[in-house]
Design a protein around this motif. Structure first.
Motif, PDB file in Angstrom:
ATOM      1  N   THR A 277      23.214  25.079  20.612  1.00 27.35           N
ATOM      2  CA  THR A 277      23.446  26.083  19.924  1.00 27.35           C
ATOM      3  C   THR A 277      24.661  26.307  19.291  1.00 27.35           C
ATOM      4  O   THR A 277      24.769  26.931  18.273  1.00 27.35           O
ATOM      5  CB  THR A 277      22.726  27.423  20.725  1.00 27.35           C
ATOM      6  N   ARG A 278      25.571  26.163  20.096  1.00 30.13           N
ATOM      7  CA  ARG A 278      26.940  26.257  19.766  1.00 30.13           C
ATOM      8  C   ARG A 278      27.254  25.446  18.491  1.00 30.13           C
ATOM      9  O   ARG A 278      27.950  25.980  17.570  1.00 30.13           O
ATOM     10  CB  ARG A 278      28.035  26.057  20.678  1.00 30.13           C
ATOM     11  N   PHE A 279      26.905  24.413  18.379  1.00 27.29           N
ATOM     12  CA  PHE A 279      27.179  23.466  17.422  1.00 27.29           C
ATOM     13  C   PHE A 279      26.132  23.459  16.126  1.00 27.29           C
ATOM     14  O   PHE A 279      26.545  23.032  15.063  1.00 27.29           O
ATOM     15  CB  PHE A 279      27.116  22.082  17.770  1.00 27.29           C
ATOM     16  N   ARG A 280      25.191  24.144  16.439  1.00 29.23           N
ATOM     17  CA  ARG A 280      24.001  24.574  15.464  1.00 29.23           C
ATOM     18  C   ARG A 280      24.679  25.713  14.519  1.00 29.23           C
ATOM     19  O   ARG A 280      24.194  25.818  13.458  1.00 29.23           O
ATOM     20  CB  ARG A 280      22.774  24.525  15.894  1.00 29.23           C
ATOM     21  N   SER A 281      25.107  26.581  15.229  1.00 27.36           N
ATOM     22  CA  SER A 281      25.539  27.990  14.703  1.00 27.36           C
ATOM     23  C   SER A 281      26.544  28.109  13.702  1.00 27.36           C
ATOM     24  O   SER A 281      27.434  28.773  14.080  1.00 27.36           O
ATOM     25  CB  SER A 281      25.590  29.061  15.873  1.00 27.36           C
ATOM     26  N   VAL A 282      26.480  27.242  12.928  1.00 26.53           N
ATOM     27  CA  VAL A 282      27.625  27.156  11.727  1.00 26.53           C
ATOM     28  C   VAL A 282      27.250  28.353  10.804  1.00 26.53           C
ATOM     29  O   VAL A 282      26.014  27.966  10.223  1.00 26.53           O
ATOM     30  CB  VAL A 282      27.762  25.901  11.251  1.00 26.53           C
ATOM     31  N   PRO A 283      28.212  29.191  10.064  1.00 24.89           N
ATOM     32  CA  PRO A 283      27.666  29.946   9.228  1.00 24.89           C
ATOM     33  C   PRO A 283      27.061  29.271   8.043  1.00 24.89           C
ATOM     34  O   PRO A 283      27.933  28.357   7.601  1.00 24.89           O
ATOM     35  CB  PRO A 283      29.155  30.887   8.923  1.00 24.89           C
ATOM     36  N   LEU A 284      26.164  29.877   7.237  1.00 28.42           N
ATOM     37  CA  LEU A 284      25.745  28.986   6.266  1.00 28.42           C
ATOM     38  C   LEU A 284      26.532  28.909   5.072  1.00 28.42           C
ATOM     39  O   LEU A 284      26.808  27.902   4.356  1.00 28.42           O
ATOM     40  CB  LEU A 284      24.583  29.858   5.701  1.00 28.42           C
ATOM     41  N   PRO A 285      27.494  29.747   4.553  1.00 26.31           N
ATOM     42  CA  PRO A 285      28.707  29.322   3.689  1.00 26.31           C
ATOM     43  C   PRO A 285      29.436  28.175   4.037  1.00 26.31           C
ATOM     44  O   PRO A 285      29.843  27.348   3.296  1.00 26.31           O
ATOM     45  CB  PRO A 285      29.753  30.564   3.856  1.00 26.31           C
ATOM     46  N   ASP A 286      29.809  28.049   5.354  1.00 28.93           N
ATOM     47  CA  ASP A 286      30.510  26.625   5.961  1.00 28.93           C
ATOM     48  C   ASP A 286      29.421  25.664   5.765  1.00 28.93           C
ATOM     49  O   ASP A 286      30.069  24.383   5.752  1.00 28.93           O
ATOM     50  CB  ASP A 286      30.963  26.942   7.364  1.00 28.93           C
ATOM     51  N   GLU A 287      28.338  25.960   6.008  1.00 24.41           N
ATOM     52  CA  GLU A 287      27.327  24.548   5.858  1.00 24.41           C
ATOM     53  C   GLU A 287      27.274  24.164   4.438  1.00 24.41           C
ATOM     54  O   GLU A 287      27.390  23.013   4.358  1.00 24.41           O
ATOM     55  CB  GLU A 287      25.952  25.155   6.349  1.00 24.41           C
ATOM     56  N   LEU A 288      27.178  25.070   3.553  1.00 19.54           N
ATOM     57  CA  LEU A 288      27.306  24.846   2.234  1.00 19.54           C
ATOM     58  C   LEU A 288      28.589  24.156   1.819  1.00 19.54           C
ATOM     59  O   LEU A 288      28.632  23.219   0.938  1.00 19.54           O
ATOM     60  CB  LEU A 288      26.908  25.919   1.105  1.00 19.54           C
ATOM     61  N   ALA A 289      29.858  24.594   1.903  1.00 15.92           N
ATOM     62  CA  ALA A 289      31.045  23.928   1.840  1.00 15.92           C
ATOM     63  C   ALA A 289      31.189  22.585   2.555  1.00 15.92           C
ATOM     64  O   ALA A 289      31.697  21.764   1.756  1.00 15.92           O
ATOM     65  CB  ALA A 289      32.330  24.921   2.324  1.00 15.92           C
ATOM     66  N   ASN A 290      30.475  22.357   3.567  1.00 16.98           N
ATOM     67  CA  ASN A 290      30.705  21.121   4.226  1.00 16.98           C
ATOM     68  C   ASN A 290      29.773  20.171   3.534  1.00 16.98           C
ATOM     69  O   ASN A 290      30.155  19.026   3.431  1.00 16.98           O
ATOM     70  CB  ASN A 290      30.215  21.334   5.918  1.00 16.98           C
TER      71      ASN A 290
END
Length: 415
Positions: A277-290
């Motif tokens: 869960t800790r590794f999945r719970s990346v904020p969506l703005p960061d997901e898109l930036a990544n």
């Protein structure tokens, strides 16, 4: 922007799939620089041919000689286009001379040098075509520098001879211009090729940095999993061993150790869930930036439009969708452009990704995913979140749109 842990771990396969292509496919800006550099070299050569013909015409040289210089110069110019174009894909392991690519330019340069030297009586123009063809060989960086210094020194010496002998007789400004252009061409060519080598090295270093960041995050995830599971498994093993020893003499104490082992198993399972869960719970703005960072690292012109409130979107539902669609673009897209967006309107979160269609597509224009995930998995995730999947297939673009309800969603999502 650095690649966040959750995205790096989930995108490891995508980076591996894209790494080989990224070695050859350069970014859009670097490719544009290549065309500027290549056009500058061939334009310089063509200018020398045009100035040669113009100078001969102004000096009332015979039409046959002028035609020979013009046709020969055009053939020499065309012959150099092949090694110049090949240089874009040159590697450090390439041989000095690729016969089928470099030999025609050398032979035509030799023939043209003899012809133009006899017609103009200029040593510089006689030696220049062969020297220019030699400059386009796959010289190692240090060797090329010494070769161009020697070639430029030779041309300058020949230019001095021409100035003292031929130019005093003709006195034309066109001849002086020819001598100057001829002496400068090898230095201009090699400096352009050197600059291209520097840009390629920087571009590959940037791509390697992105892959290294993903690799480091995978290693960190592996270390965390090893530490967590190793600790719990060691405790469970000791508890089971103690239970085995106690059972014959004190069954109640043995049962207590079995119950403790079961609790340890539950703790290990919960710890694994918490880690995931800790590794999945990346904020969506960061997901898109990544996602944009990863696509750009693979040489794709990528951009993202993100709603200011995107952090409140359901990350559990949309996070895996962003990673999966980005992976599909890397595997199946044509690698030129991709556009991502996450917006909110009328109580619905809308995620859209559009990319140019690659070669590995089915008859409808959608990339096949033989891994068993792909569009079916995305549709299932959208449905579980109460949303929907919309796929649009065009002749040149492929678009995936996922919509999920915004009511009650938060940064962690409800999945």
């Amino acid at each position: 922007m650095s690649i966040q842990p959750g995205y790096a771990a989930a995108s490891a396969g995508a980076v591996t799939a894209a790494s080989a292509a990224a070695e050859v496919r350069l970014t859009r800006s670097v490719s544009a620089t290549w065309w500027y550099m290549a056009v500058a070299i061939v334009a310089f050569e063509l200018i020398i041919v045009v100035v040669s013909v113009d100078t001969l015409v102004r000096d009332d040289v015979g039409a046959l000689e002028v035609a020979a210089v013009a046709v020969g110069g055009l053939l020499w110019w065309l012959a150099t286009l092949v090694p110049v174009a090949d240089y874009r894909r040159r590697t450090a392991a390439a041989p000095l001379l690729v016969w089928r690519r470099h030999l025609p330019a050398l032979l035509i340069g030799l023939a043209y040098g003899l012809a133009v030297g006899l017609v103009t009586d200029l040593w510089v123009l006689g030696a220049l075509p062969v020297i220019q063809a030699a400059m386009l060989l796959n010289w190692p960086p240090g060797v090329r520098f010494r070769v161009v210094l020697a070639a430029t020194a030779l041309l300058v010496a020949l230019a001095l001879i021409d100035s003292a002998v031929v130019l005093e007789e003709t006195g034309g400004a066109g001849w002086a211009q020819l001598v100057f252009l001829g002496a400068a061409l090898p230095a201009v060519t090699v400096s352009s090729l050197w600059w291209w080598d520097v840009l390629v090295a920087l571009d590959r270093a940037r791509a390697s940095e992105a892959r290294l960041a993903a690799t480091q995050e995978r290693l960190r995830v592996a270390t965390d999993v090893h530490d967590l599971q190793g600790h719990h498994l060691q405790v469970i093993a000791l508890q089971l061993e103690l239970s085995e020893r106690l059972m014959p003499h004190d069954p109640e104490a043995g049962q207590e150790q079995l119950r403790a082992a079961r609790v340890s198993v539950d703790a290990a399972r919960q710890g694994t869930r918490d880690l995931a869960t800790r590794f999945r719970s990346v904020p969506l703005p960061d997901e898109l930036a990544n996602a944009v960072d990863l696509l750009r690292a693979a040489g794709t012109d990528a951009e993202a439009t993100v709603d200011p409130d995107a952090a409140s979107a359901p990350a559990t539902a949309l996070g895996p969708v962003i990673r999966e669609t980005t992976t599909n673009v890397l595997r199946h897209g044509d690698g030129r452009r991709a556009r991502l967006s996450l917006t909110r309107a009328d109580g619905v979160w809308r995620y859209e990704i559009s990319n140019d269609v690659g070669a590995a597509v089915d008859d409808g224009g959608v990339a096949e995913d033989r891994s068993g995930a792909g569009l079916d998995g995305i549709a299932r995730r959208a449905a579980e979140a109460g949303g929907a999947l919309d796929v649009r297939r065009g002749d040149e673009t492929f678009t995936v749109v996922v919509t999920v309800p915004a009511d009650g969603a938060d940064a962690d999502g409800a999945g």
